[in-house]
Structure formats: C-alpha cells, structure tokens
Design an enzyme around this catalytic site. Sequence first.
Site, PDB file in Angstrom:
ATOM      1  N   SER A  52      15.492  -1.376  -2.556  1.00  0.00           N
ATOM      2  CA  SER A  52      15.820  -2.795  -2.654  1.00  0.00           C
ATOM      3  C   SER A  52      17.251  -3.020  -3.142  1.00  0.00           C
ATOM      4  O   SER A  52      17.865  -2.156  -3.773  1.00  0.00           O
ATOM      5  CB  SER A  52      14.841  -3.485  -3.614  1.00  0.00           C
ATOM      6  OG  SER A  52      13.507  -3.240  -3.211  1.00  0.00           O
TER       7      SER A  52
HETATM    8  N1  SAM Z   1      10.692   0.369  -5.370  1.00  0.00           N
HETATM    9  C1  SAM Z   1      11.299   1.085  -4.269  1.00  0.00           C
HETATM   10  C2  SAM Z   1      12.565   1.761  -4.653  1.00  0.00           C
HETATM   11  O1  SAM Z   1      13.017   1.640  -5.798  1.00  0.00           O
HETATM   12  O2  SAM Z   1      13.100   2.478  -3.781  1.00  0.00           O
HETATM   13  C3  SAM Z   1      11.505   0.202  -3.064  1.00  0.00           C
HETATM   14  C4  SAM Z   1      10.238  -0.017  -2.348  1.00  0.00           C
HETATM   15  S1  SAM Z   1      10.286  -0.569  -0.681  1.00  0.00           S
HETATM   16  C5  SAM Z   1      11.126  -2.111  -0.749  1.00  0.00           C
HETATM   17  C6  SAM Z   1       8.554  -1.006  -0.544  1.00  0.00           C
HETATM   18  C7  SAM Z   1       7.625   0.186  -0.539  1.00  0.00           C
HETATM   19  O3  SAM Z   1       6.284  -0.288  -0.611  1.00  0.00           O
HETATM   20  C8  SAM Z   1       7.714   1.048   0.690  1.00  0.00           C
HETATM   21  O4  SAM Z   1       8.028   2.361   0.341  1.00  0.00           O
HETATM   22  C9  SAM Z   1       6.324   0.944   1.324  1.00  0.00           C
HETATM   23  O5  SAM Z   1       5.896   2.115   1.958  1.00  0.00           O
HETATM   24  C10 SAM Z   1       5.487   0.628   0.097  1.00  0.00           C
HETATM   25  N2  SAM Z   1       4.189   0.017   0.364  1.00  0.00           N
HETATM   26  C11 SAM Z   1       3.839  -0.921   1.286  1.00  0.00           C
HETATM   27  N3  SAM Z   1       2.531  -1.215   1.183  1.00  0.00           N
HETATM   28  C12 SAM Z   1       2.044  -0.450   0.161  1.00  0.00           C
HETATM   29  C13 SAM Z   1       0.757  -0.306  -0.449  1.00  0.00           C
HETATM   30  N4  SAM Z   1      -0.311  -0.985  -0.053  1.00  0.00           N
HETATM   31  N5  SAM Z   1       0.642   0.561  -1.476  1.00  0.00           N
HETATM   32  C14 SAM Z   1       1.691   1.277  -1.917  1.00  0.00           C
HETATM   33  N6  SAM Z   1       2.930   1.181  -1.381  1.00  0.00           N
HETATM   34  C15 SAM Z   1       3.100   0.336  -0.355  1.00  0.00           C
END
Ligand code: SAM
Length: 207
Positions: A52
């Site tokens: 992000s």
């Molecule tokens: N916090 C992260 C970082 O610091 O790099 C950024 C995260 S990215 C914007 C959103 C993440 O949420 C993705 O890696 C995606 O695979 C994950 N995601 C989506 N749905 C999810 C779920 N139900 N459970 C866990 N992770 C999930």
Amino acid sequence: MVQEQIRDRGIRCPRVLDAMLRVPRHEFVPEDLIDGAYADQPLPIGEGQTISQPFMVGAMTEALELEGEERVLEVGTGSGYQAALLALLAREVHSVESIAGLATAAQERLARLGCSNVHVHTGDGTLGWAEAAPYDAIVVTAAAPRIPPPLVEQLAEGGRLVIPVGPATEQELLLVRKNCGQTTSEALHYCRFVPLLGRHGWQSPHS
Ligand code: SAM
C-alpha cells in the site's frame, strides 16, 4: 518519505513516525521496483497484489492507537511491510494472507529482518485467526464489502478495528471501536484497496 508524505499530511503519532523511519521499505518491494520504494504510491508485489501507499499505511497504523503491549491481527500480509511496522509498535502480531506464495515470502523476509514477534498464517482472514484471539487491534489491508462478523467477535473489549469498506471503485477507511460489546464506527479517509476475497469478503475479484 516520512517528512513529506506522512508527517506533513497529518500523521503525528511519534511512535508511528519513528517506526516508519526504521523499517526499510525497499526490502519489501520487488527488486526491479526498488527505485520507487519510497514514492507516494502503492506498488505491485506479484500475484496481482500491492504494497500500500506509505501515507495509507501510516494513517491505518496510527488509527490503531498502539502503545506497545497489544496483540494485533493484520488481515492481508502482502509483502509484510505493515506487519514489520506493527512488530515495532505492539507486543505480538498475527498476520493472515490468503495467497500462500506471498505468505511464505513475507514470513522469510520478516524473519531475516528480525521481526520475531510476527506470526504469518496462510488462510482466509475474513474468518480472523481464532487461535490467538482476542485482539486489541485489527487492521484489514484489503477492501471489504462489509465488516466481517468474525473480526468484530475476535476484537477485545476496548479494541480498534481499521478496515476499508465499500465497492471496488472507492472505499471508506473505517475505525470501529468495541465498547461494552457494542461497536461504533467513524469514517477516516476515502481510499482504494485491492479486494478482500473470502467467506465474509468478495466472492470473486469482480463481484
Ligand atoms: N499489508 C500489505 C503490505 O504491507 O504489503 C499490503 C496488502 S495488499 C494491499 C492486500 C493483501 O490482502 C493481498 O496480499 C491479498 O492477497 C490479501 N487478501 C485478500 N483477501 C484476503 C483474505 N480473505 N485473507 C487474507 N488475505 C487476503
């Protein structure tokens, strides 16, 4: 980055600013994108996912009001960058990622950087992570259609949940507080995140 994108835009918590100065964001982006690691934007990390925008990470982290002794749940480990910040700000961090390859890479990266209080799990984070509940703070880093009930259940009394909620085009970043078993919600920012996919999230990337 911290001066211009974080402090000058209103993030004032000294602990959050200090953590953002200490965590090397370039360690969390793909090698071919390292030149843009500190730029004012999200970046791709593979598997169609992103790390992000720094300001959004700062705003979400500040809203958790961490003092150092908390147990925190992050849903959406991604690169592990926000988990590394949480590791400096709280006692124990559980982070759930649904894509196994990202979870493994983040776990290895966090271990290499010495974040020994972060536990990365692979699974559907819309179910929370019941084994370590309750949590003093929960942050969801993907966009949900609504607040997943298990996350409210796993939030401790007095706890804070920060989550982007809304349609794919734009969401509101909500700060949810749980007091006397009741929740209150406050909208903090407009934002745009990748979808939260899962049982209490979106059923497919385009639904
Ligand atoms: N916090 C992260 C970082 O610091 O790099 C950024 C995260 S990215 C914007 C959103 C993440 O949420 C993705 O890696 C995606 O695979 C994950 N995601 C989506 N749905 C999810 C779920 N139900 N459970 C866990 N992770 C999930």
